[in-house]
Design an enzyme around this catalytic site. Sequence first.
Site, PDB file in Angstrom:
ATOM      1  N   ASP A   1       0.813  -1.210   0.000  1.00 25.98           N
ATOM      2  CA  ASP A   1       0.000   0.000   0.000  1.00 25.98           C
ATOM      3  C   ASP A   1       0.850   1.264   0.000  1.00 25.98           C
ATOM      4  O   ASP A   1       2.072   1.205   0.169  1.00 25.98           O
ATOM      5  CB  ASP A   1      -0.960  -0.010   1.203  1.00 25.98           C
ATOM      6  CG  ASP A   1      -0.271  -0.411   2.508  1.00 25.98           C
ATOM      7  OD1 ASP A   1       0.975  -0.341   2.576  1.00 25.98           O
ATOM      8  OD2 ASP A   1      -0.963  -0.795   3.456  1.00 25.98           O
TER       9      ASP A   1
ATOM     10  N   ASN B   1      -7.335  -2.557  14.224  1.00 22.19           N
ATOM     11  CA  ASN B   1      -8.735  -2.752  13.840  1.00 22.19           C
ATOM     12  C   ASN B   1      -8.900  -3.976  12.936  1.00 22.19           C
ATOM     13  O   ASN B   1      -9.967  -4.210  12.386  1.00 22.19           O
ATOM     14  CB  ASN B   1      -9.273  -1.498  13.124  1.00 22.19           C
ATOM     15  CG  ASN B   1      -8.507  -1.194  11.842  1.00 22.19           C
ATOM     16  OD1 ASN B   1      -7.612  -1.945  11.450  1.00 22.19           O
ATOM     17  ND2 ASN B   1      -8.867  -0.104  11.189  1.00 22.19           N
TER      18      ASN B   1
ATOM     19  N   HIS C   1      -7.163  -4.545  10.112  1.00 23.42           N
ATOM     20  CA  HIS C   1      -6.894  -4.338   8.681  1.00 23.42           C
ATOM     21  C   HIS C   1      -5.631  -5.089   8.240  1.00 23.42           C
ATOM     22  O   HIS C   1      -4.734  -5.360   9.043  1.00 23.42           O
ATOM     23  CB  HIS C   1      -6.841  -2.846   8.310  1.00 23.42           C
ATOM     24  CG  HIS C   1      -5.633  -2.099   8.747  1.00 23.42           C
ATOM     25  ND1 HIS C   1      -5.630  -0.733   8.926  1.00 23.42           N
ATOM     26  CD2 HIS C   1      -4.356  -2.482   9.026  1.00 23.42           C
ATOM     27  CE1 HIS C   1      -4.434  -0.331   9.276  1.00 23.42           C
ATOM     28  NE2 HIS C   1      -3.647  -1.371   9.356  1.00 23.42           N
TER      29      HIS C   1
ATOM     30  N   GLU D   1      -9.594  -1.649   5.256  1.00 19.15           N
ATOM     31  CA  GLU D   1     -10.211  -1.304   6.532  1.00 19.15           C
ATOM     32  C   GLU D   1     -11.479  -2.132   6.769  1.00 19.15           C
ATOM     33  O   GLU D   1     -12.080  -2.656   5.817  1.00 19.15           O
ATOM     34  CB  GLU D   1     -10.580   0.192   6.526  1.00 19.15           C
ATOM     35  CG  GLU D   1      -9.388   1.128   6.354  1.00 19.15           C
ATOM     36  CD  GLU D   1      -8.520   1.249   7.609  1.00 19.15           C
ATOM     37  OE1 GLU D   1      -8.234   0.234   8.258  1.00 19.15           O
ATOM     38  OE2 GLU D   1      -8.113   2.391   7.922  1.00 19.15           O
TER      39      GLU D   1
HETATM   40  P1  PGA Z   1       2.293  -1.730  12.744  1.00 21.38           P
HETATM   41  O1  PGA Z   1       1.152  -1.666  11.655  1.00 21.38           O
HETATM   42  O2  PGA Z   1       3.242  -2.802  12.303  1.00 21.38           O
HETATM   43  O3  PGA Z   1       2.910  -0.383  12.718  1.00 21.38           O
HETATM   44  O4  PGA Z   1       1.644  -2.068  14.048  1.00 21.38           O
HETATM   45  C1  PGA Z   1       0.586  -2.839  11.188  1.00 21.38           C
HETATM   46  C2  PGA Z   1      -0.519  -2.508  10.232  1.00 21.38           C
HETATM   47  O5  PGA Z   1      -1.200  -1.498  10.433  1.00 21.38           O
HETATM   48  O6  PGA Z   1      -0.711  -3.272   9.280  1.00 21.38           O
END
Ligand code: PGA
Length: 264
Positions: A90, A159, A161, A166
């Site tokens: 992404d 959350n 994702h 999302e």
């Molecule tokens: P993080 O993010 O590794 O910074 O916890 C993971 C994500 O949002 O996919």
Amino acid sequence: MIISYPGNLSVRLYKLLMTRIKAMKITVTDNYKEQSELAASLMCNVIENRKNAVIGLPTGSTPLGMYKELIKSYNEGKISFAHVVTFNLDEYIGLPATDENSYNYYMNHNFFSFMDIDKKNINIPHGNTDDVTGECLRYEENIKAAGGMDIIFLGIGRNGHIGFNEPGEFFEPYTHQVILEKSTIDANSRFFGSVSKVPTSAITMGIKTILSARQIVLLASGKEKAEILKEALKGKITPKIPASILQLHEHIDVIADSEAAVYL
Ligand code: PGA
């Protein structure tokens, strides 16, 4: 091996799926360092078997240790990325690649600039474009043209994702534009210094794009991921927790440190 029954499927459909699902393998490591070493070794295995492997890559805090381990292996002459092709999951919309919060910048500064990867084999969605729809289509086509991904590495958002898919009412299949949830913006504001500076939209691989990878590695680290990891791996398969769809993949390794795995 832990195989869990996704409670919202009929028994018949579940049995049918079980004939197809080889297994979800969950490995719990003592700490983040071990998790990073294991993730890096899975990537190295794929490259050893196929030097022009096509690899899906994540950003965020979780994979930083894995990238460090890969750089170490490269410096020790154990691995080469000379023929590897990468596709990032992404990118934010509206940030130039030179912005230090863009995922383009992240990848170059945390990984690519230390490796022997050929720049033309690096693929990251162009988030700073006037034609987001065209960019999404182009990205999807490029993954296909490369022969699909041999392996993809994922983090998980608080959350649920994966990439920037999302929680929602349905699974978006292909690479698309997404409006980021407030919880994602809040979580990522730690990199931007303030919530108001975080872009509100992004381009992300879709759920079908992710599931099309021949192998998936899901990384989760820290106690703030424990609850969502349990829901994603043991709960219902639902677009309200996008990572739950990973239960249906035929070849998935989950690597969680002991804090993230506490409810598994
Ligand atoms: P993080 O993010 O590794 O910074 O916890 C993971 C994500 O949002 O996919």
